[in-house]
Design a protein around this motif. Structure first.
Motif, PDB file in Angstrom:
ATOM      1  N   MET A   1      43.005  43.864   9.902  1.00 19.48           N
ATOM      2  CA  MET A   1      42.601  44.880   9.788  1.00 19.48           C
ATOM      3  C   MET A   1      41.638  45.242  11.111  1.00 19.48           C
ATOM      4  SD  MET A   1      42.196  47.169   6.471  1.00 19.48           S
ATOM      5  CE  MET A   1      42.414  48.907   6.459  1.00 19.48           C
ATOM      6  N   LEU A   2      42.015  46.471  12.079  1.00 16.83           N
ATOM      7  CA  LEU A   2      40.881  46.631  12.765  1.00 16.83           C
ATOM      8  C   LEU A   2      40.329  47.835  12.391  1.00 16.83           C
ATOM      9  CD1 LEU A   2      42.370  46.638  16.259  1.00 16.83           C
ATOM     10  CD2 LEU A   2      41.935  44.466  15.309  1.00 16.83           C
ATOM     11  N   VAL A   3      38.650  47.118  11.960  1.00 20.13           N
ATOM     12  CA  VAL A   3      37.829  48.378  11.578  1.00 20.13           C
ATOM     13  C   VAL A   3      37.250  48.874  12.619  1.00 20.13           C
ATOM     14  CG1 VAL A   3      35.935  49.103   9.893  1.00 20.13           C
ATOM     15  CG2 VAL A   3      38.111  46.976   9.140  1.00 20.13           C
ATOM     16  N   ALA A   4      36.858  50.552  13.003  1.00 17.80           N
ATOM     17  CA  ALA A   4      36.104  51.195  13.746  1.00 17.80           C
ATOM     18  C   ALA A   4      36.249  52.535  13.260  1.00 17.80           C
ATOM     19  CB  ALA A   4      37.362  50.644  15.268  1.00 17.80           C
ATOM     20  N   ASP A   5      35.055  52.860  14.175  1.00 17.36           N
ATOM     21  CA  ASP A   5      34.950  54.400  13.931  1.00 17.36           C
ATOM     22  C   ASP A   5      34.447  55.403  15.290  1.00 17.36           C
ATOM     23  OD1 ASP A   5      34.850  55.566  10.396  1.00 17.36           O
ATOM     24  OD2 ASP A   5      34.769  53.032  11.053  1.00 17.36           O
TER      25      ASP A   5
ATOM     26  N   THR B   1      40.678  43.028  25.102  1.00 17.70           N
ATOM     27  CA  THR B   1      40.239  42.273  24.486  1.00 17.70           C
ATOM     28  C   THR B   1      41.376  42.114  22.980  1.00 17.70           C
ATOM     29  OG1 THR B   1      38.559  41.241  25.270  1.00 17.70           O
ATOM     30  CG2 THR B   1      38.807  39.997  23.897  1.00 17.70           C
ATOM     31  N   THR B   2      40.514  42.714  22.245  1.00 16.31           N
ATOM     32  CA  THR B   2      41.224  42.710  21.085  1.00 16.31           C
ATOM     33  C   THR B   2      42.390  43.388  21.152  1.00 16.31           C
ATOM     34  OG1 THR B   2      38.782  43.897  20.100  1.00 16.31           O
ATOM     35  CG2 THR B   2      40.985  43.839  18.623  1.00 16.31           C
ATOM     36  N   GLY B   3      43.196  43.923  21.838  1.00 15.66           N
ATOM     37  CA  GLY B   3      44.842  44.070  21.573  1.00 15.66           C
ATOM     38  C   GLY B   3      45.378  43.385  22.336  1.00 15.66           C
ATOM     39  N   ASN B   4      44.964  42.433  23.360  1.00 17.75           N
ATOM     40  CA  ASN B   4      46.213  41.240  23.854  1.00 17.75           C
ATOM     41  C   ASN B   4      45.570  40.329  22.762  1.00 17.75           C
ATOM     42  OD1 ASN B   4      45.679  42.423  26.002  1.00 17.75           O
ATOM     43  ND2 ASN B   4      44.411  41.948  27.306  1.00 17.75           N
TER      44      ASN B   4
ATOM     45  N   LEU C   1      45.732  40.245  19.293  1.00 18.38           N
ATOM     46  CA  LEU C   1      46.538  40.542  18.515  1.00 18.38           C
ATOM     47  C   LEU C   1      47.603  40.335  19.389  1.00 18.38           C
ATOM     48  CD1 LEU C   1      44.888  43.774  16.920  1.00 18.38           C
ATOM     49  CD2 LEU C   1      44.871  41.709  15.576  1.00 18.38           C
ATOM     50  N   LYS C   2      48.444  40.448  19.934  1.00 14.37           N
ATOM     51  CA  LYS C   2      50.001  40.522  20.883  1.00 14.37           C
ATOM     52  C   LYS C   2      50.004  39.124  21.309  1.00 14.37           C
ATOM     53  CE  LYS C   2      51.817  43.515  24.281  1.00 14.37           C
ATOM     54  NZ  LYS C   2      51.020  44.133  25.664  1.00 14.37           N
ATOM     55  N   GLN C   3      49.095  38.081  21.627  1.00  9.89           N
ATOM     56  CA  GLN C   3      49.508  36.947  21.980  1.00  9.89           C
ATOM     57  C   GLN C   3      49.361  36.044  20.177  1.00  9.89           C
ATOM     58  OE1 GLN C   3      45.872  34.699  23.733  1.00  9.89           O
ATOM     59  NE2 GLN C   3      47.076  32.430  23.637  1.00  9.89           N
ATOM     60  N   TYR C   4      48.184  36.696  19.615  1.00  9.67           N
ATOM     61  CA  TYR C   4      48.770  35.949  17.863  1.00  9.67           C
ATOM     62  C   TYR C   4      50.241  36.102  17.361  1.00  9.67           C
ATOM     63  CZ  TYR C   4      47.990  35.641  13.059  1.00  9.67           C
ATOM     64  OH  TYR C   4      48.547  35.165  11.346  1.00  9.67           O
ATOM     65  N   LEU C   5      50.655  37.393  17.708  1.00  2.00           N
ATOM     66  CA  LEU C   5      51.478  38.182  16.818  1.00  2.00           C
ATOM     67  C   LEU C   5      52.730  37.012  17.509  1.00  2.00           C
ATOM     68  CD1 LEU C   5      51.028  41.960  16.432  1.00  2.00           C
ATOM     69  CD2 LEU C   5      51.094  39.571  14.250  1.00  2.00           C
ATOM     70  N   SER C   6      53.006  36.876  18.811  1.00  5.63           N
ATOM     71  CA  SER C   6      53.659  36.100  19.353  1.00  5.63           C
ATOM     72  C   SER C   6      54.008  34.555  19.347  1.00  5.63           C
ATOM     73  CB  SER C   6      53.908  36.449  21.340  1.00  5.63           C
ATOM     74  OG  SER C   6      52.258  36.048  21.852  1.00  5.63           O
TER      75      SER C   6
ATOM     76  N   GLN D   1      44.071  53.036  16.740  1.00 11.94           N
ATOM     77  CA  GLN D   1      44.059  53.720  18.550  1.00 11.94           C
ATOM     78  C   GLN D   1      44.098  52.258  19.237  1.00 11.94           C
ATOM     79  OE1 GLN D   1      41.161  55.555  20.450  1.00 11.94           O
ATOM     80  NE2 GLN D   1      42.432  57.004  21.846  1.00 11.94           N
ATOM     81  N   ILE D   2      43.882  51.255  19.276  1.00 11.00           N
ATOM     82  CA  ILE D   2      43.961  49.906  19.747  1.00 11.00           C
ATOM     83  C   ILE D   2      45.546  49.366  19.070  1.00 11.00           C
ATOM     84  CG2 ILE D   2      42.902  47.926  19.828  1.00 11.00           C
ATOM     85  CD1 ILE D   2      40.038  48.812  19.644  1.00 11.00           C
ATOM     86  N   LEU D   3      45.867  49.661  18.155  1.00  5.90           N
ATOM     87  CA  LEU D   3      47.135  49.163  17.639  1.00  5.90           C
ATOM     88  C   LEU D   3      48.117  49.792  19.051  1.00  5.90           C
ATOM     89  CD1 LEU D   3      46.595  48.517  14.181  1.00  5.90           C
ATOM     90  CD2 LEU D   3      46.030  46.609  16.023  1.00  5.90           C
TER      91      LEU D   3
END
Length: 334
Positions: A74-78, A88-91, A93-98, A116-118
């Motif tokens: 879970m991404l926590v951001a405000d 960095t975060t989005g990439n 997660l994509k690598q993790y999921l693949s 929004q990052i997702l």
């Protein structure tokens, strides 16, 4: 005995300490109600081993590249996140999921602006999602493959998302209800002092100042003109002419619906935008001032100090030199 469900919280700079505390308290309460360690919570930082909260406190966290397996990420951001950290975060997660063997079983979530990052990295395409009300309109336009809703939260298959503030509690309580049943979720809510669970169909509460139209189409149009012209502010006479009223009528609309004058509202709009830019970007103070319609550095600094009580330089210093928590305090939160 089954191993605990692993929850990995990825904390983005400027995240709400309230949101983190709410999430950790909820899972601690779930363990208490369940009578065993049902959920194991860890926190990660996308950039290094520390992350700065919205209120300027520094927390320690594991580097994101140490994350091996999580049942819930879970991404926590405000606040809006710097593009480099967001990428960095989005990439990751994509690598993790693949690449992860457990990726198909993982649940991916976001709260506040974390959603929004997702969205930016295509991780919510084809899903329903909730996002912070301040960026909802923009998100609807930018990510047409996602069904954004104005509700408090959304649970859509293996994607969960929440809007601003306490909505993350409502999201996770309903998620617990799906996993453990209504009685379990109700006991967790009661242990947190909550009288009821709000549904996903309830809209995010928006401050009155962010609901300016209040039934007046001309006022709405005037406010849209102001928001679109921060760098080169329009004169009140020009705004009145563009929306088809006299200046006196425009002032009457502002007094009636917002209890202020057009010039005052416009100035506050520009100053609050400048404050966000000082906190969230690396632009120079002069660049921020000019982008918000101030003719010089001294003019910007004086006006800013008169409104907020401190200068733009002091504002930036408050966020670039955050308070560091003691070791014991960090361990308590972890």
């Amino acid at each position: 005995m089954q191993p605990p469900f692993s929850v990995s919280l990825i904390l983005l700079p400027g995240f709400s300490l309230f949101a983190l505390g709410a999430v950790r308290s909820l899972f601690a309460a779930a363990n208490e109600v369940g009578g065993e360690l049902l959920y194991q919570v860890e926190q990660y930082a996308a950039d290094g081993t520390q992350v700065i909260t919205q209120c300027g406190v520094v927390l320690s966290a594991h580097p994101i590249d140490q994350l091996q397996r999580a049942d819930l990420l879970m991404l926590v951001a405000d606040e809006r996140v710097e593009p480099s950290i967001a990428n960095t975060t989005g990439n990751f997660l994509k690598q993790y999921l693949s690449s992860s063997h457990h990726a198909s079983e993982s649940i991916l979530g976001g709260c506040g602006t974390g959603t929004q990052i997702l969205a930016e990295h295509g991780l919510l395409d084809g899903y329903r999602a909730a996002i912070h009300w301040q960026i909802l309109a923009d998100a609807v336009k930018r990510y047409p493959s996602i069904v954004f809703t104005p509700g408090l939260f959304e649970i859509d298959r293996n994607r969960i998302s929440a809007g601003a503030g306490a909505a993350v509690l409502d999201l996770l309580l309903h998620w617990l209800e799906q996993r453990h049943g209504n009685t379990f979720a109700a006991e967790v809510a009661a242990s947190l002092g909550l009288e009821r669970l709000r549904g996903s169909d309830e809209r995010q509460p928006v401050p009155a100042s962010a609901q300016p139209a209040l039934g007046s189409a001309r006022l709405k149009e005037a406010l849209e003109l102001m928001a679109a012209n921060l760098a080169e502010p329009l004169q009140a006479e020009d705004i009145a002419q563009l929306v088809g009223v006299s200046r006196r009528q425009l002032e009457r609309l502002f007094r009636q619906h917002l209890d202020t004058f057009p010039s005052r509202y416009y100035l506050e709009l520009r100053l609050k935008h400048a404050r966000r830019q000082l906190k969230q970007t690396t632009q120079s103070i002069l660049q921020v001032g000019l982008a918000c319609g101030f003719t010089s550095g001294p003019h910007f600094s004086t006006t800013y100090r008169n409104y907020f009580g401190y200068t733009p330089r002091e504002e930036r210093a408050r966020h670039s030199m955050p308070q560091v928590m003691t070791k014991n305090s960090e361990e308590d939160i972890q």
